[in-house]
Motif scaffolding. Sequence first.
Motif, mmCIF file in Angstrom:
data_model
loop_
_atom_site.group_PDB
_atom_site.id
_atom_site.type_symbol
_atom_site.label_atom_id
_atom_site.label_comp_id
_atom_site.label_asym_id
_atom_site.label_seq_id
_atom_site.Cartn_x
_atom_site.Cartn_y
_atom_site.Cartn_z
ATOM 1 N N PRO A 132 -4.845 7.766 -2.771
ATOM 2 C CA PRO A 132 -4.732 9.224 -2.678
ATOM 3 C C PRO A 132 -5.347 9.736 -1.376
ATOM 4 C CG PRO A 132 -5.581 8.555 -4.828
ATOM 5 C CD PRO A 132 -5.655 7.360 -3.922
ATOM 6 N N TYR A 133 -4.523 10.339 -0.550
ATOM 7 C CA TYR A 133 -4.975 10.873 0.737
ATOM 8 C C TYR A 133 -5.412 12.320 0.514
ATOM 9 C CZ TYR A 133 -4.940 11.373 5.838
ATOM 10 O OH TYR A 133 -5.289 11.569 7.151
ATOM 11 N N PHE A 134 -6.514 12.465 -0.223
ATOM 12 C CA PHE A 134 -7.068 13.760 -0.613
ATOM 13 C C PHE A 134 -8.563 13.730 -0.346
ATOM 14 C CE2 PHE A 134 -3.146 13.532 -2.863
ATOM 15 C CZ PHE A 134 -2.745 14.825 -3.135
ATOM 16 N N LEU A 135 -9.141 14.888 -0.032
ATOM 17 C CA LEU A 135 -10.559 14.938 0.275
ATOM 18 C C LEU A 135 -11.459 15.069 -0.942
ATOM 19 C CD1 LEU A 135 -10.602 17.049 3.545
ATOM 20 C CD2 LEU A 135 -10.910 14.579 3.270
ATOM 21 N N SER A 136 -10.956 15.618 -2.026
ATOM 22 C CA SER A 136 -11.813 15.770 -3.201
ATOM 23 C C SER A 136 -11.077 15.303 -4.457
ATOM 24 C CB SER A 136 -12.256 17.228 -3.365
ATOM 25 O OG SER A 136 -11.132 18.057 -3.551
ATOM 26 N N ALA A 137 -11.865 15.029 -5.474
ATOM 27 C CA ALA A 137 -11.316 14.512 -6.729
ATOM 28 C C ALA A 137 -10.932 15.656 -7.662
ATOM 29 C CB ALA A 137 -12.309 13.579 -7.397
ATOM 30 N N GLY A 138 -10.066 16.514 -7.200
ATOM 31 C CA GLY A 138 -9.576 17.613 -8.019
ATOM 32 C C GLY A 138 -8.508 17.144 -8.988
ATOM 33 N N ARG A 139 -7.780 18.070 -9.523
ATOM 34 C CA ARG A 139 -6.759 17.785 -10.533
ATOM 35 C C ARG A 139 -5.710 16.784 -10.048
ATOM 36 N NH1 ARG A 139 -4.461 19.517 -15.187
ATOM 37 N NH2 ARG A 139 -2.210 19.239 -15.299
ATOM 38 N N HIS A 140 -5.283 16.917 -8.809
ATOM 39 C CA HIS A 140 -4.247 16.005 -8.303
ATOM 40 C C HIS A 140 -4.732 14.558 -8.319
ATOM 41 C CE1 HIS A 140 -1.624 19.237 -7.447
ATOM 42 N NE2 HIS A 140 -2.136 19.597 -6.281
ATOM 43 N N VAL A 141 -5.976 14.347 -7.888
ATOM 44 C CA VAL A 141 -6.527 12.991 -7.825
ATOM 45 C C VAL A 141 -6.893 12.469 -9.213
ATOM 46 C CG1 VAL A 141 -8.517 11.630 -7.013
ATOM 47 C CG2 VAL A 141 -7.321 13.188 -5.452
ATOM 48 N N LEU A 181 0.850 -1.180 0.000
ATOM 49 C CA LEU A 181 0.000 0.000 0.000
ATOM 50 C C LEU A 181 0.888 1.232 0.000
ATOM 51 C CD1 LEU A 181 -2.761 1.454 0.309
ATOM 52 C CD2 LEU A 181 -2.484 1.174 2.796
ATOM 53 N N LEU A 182 0.539 2.196 -0.850
ATOM 54 C CA LEU A 182 1.248 3.469 -0.892
ATOM 55 C C LEU A 182 0.235 4.586 -0.675
ATOM 56 C CD1 LEU A 182 3.971 4.894 -1.311
ATOM 57 C CD2 LEU A 182 3.337 5.126 -3.724
ATOM 58 N N VAL A 183 0.344 5.270 0.443
ATOM 59 C CA VAL A 183 -0.518 6.402 0.770
ATOM 60 C C VAL A 183 0.129 7.644 0.168
ATOM 61 C CG1 VAL A 183 -1.516 7.776 2.631
ATOM 62 C CG2 VAL A 183 -1.251 5.290 2.916
ATOM 63 N N VAL A 184 -0.598 8.322 -0.722
ATOM 64 C CA VAL A 184 -0.049 9.493 -1.400
ATOM 65 C C VAL A 184 -0.750 10.755 -0.903
ATOM 66 C CG1 VAL A 184 0.257 10.657 -3.614
ATOM 67 C CG2 VAL A 184 0.580 8.181 -3.452
ATOM 68 N N ALA A 185 0.038 11.658 -0.333
ATOM 69 C CA ALA A 185 -0.453 12.950 0.123
ATOM 70 C C ALA A 185 0.156 14.046 -0.753
ATOM 71 C CB ALA A 185 -0.091 13.167 1.585
ATOM 72 N N HIS A 186 -0.287 15.265 -0.543
ATOM 73 C CA HIS A 186 0.178 16.373 -1.373
ATOM 74 C C HIS A 186 1.649 16.678 -1.169
ATOM 75 C CE1 HIS A 186 0.780 20.477 -2.802
ATOM 76 N NE2 HIS A 186 -0.201 20.203 -3.662
ATOM 77 N N GLY A 187 2.051 16.816 0.066
ATOM 78 C CA GLY A 187 3.407 17.257 0.386
ATOM 79 C C GLY A 187 3.374 18.728 0.761
#
Length: 121
Positions: free
Chosen positions: A68-77, A4-10
């Motif tokens: 993806p450790y993101f709250l919304s499906a924006g450009r990054h996701v 598992l790889l948890v990806v955050a923004h940084g």
Amino acid sequence: MTHLLVVAHGSRREDSNLEIRELTKQLRLMTNCFAAIDCAFLEIAEPSIAQALTQQITLGARQIVVMPYFLSAGRHVSIDIPEQVQRIRDTHPQIDIRIANHLGAAETIGEIAIELAILAI
């Protein structure tokens, strides 16, 4: 051998990146469903997505779930993370790399939000 790889923004703020590293440690203690659980950052901090995926492959991963450790499906996701993952897929076609739904897509996210709000009362 699923990893598992948890990806955050940084972040430039190292304490923020440390939160993700601590989360990763907690996840390791919570489950034995994965051979390894690591984190990566989309930008600013290290390891990058490519570095972390390559490391997992080097350690023997044959299947990797990227979360993806993101709250919304924006450009990054929707664009940035899939593009970076695809580059690794292209160079390692024998590895099954899947992208999980982002954190904000979880059915229980509303419950978590309410719980945090109530804790602030």
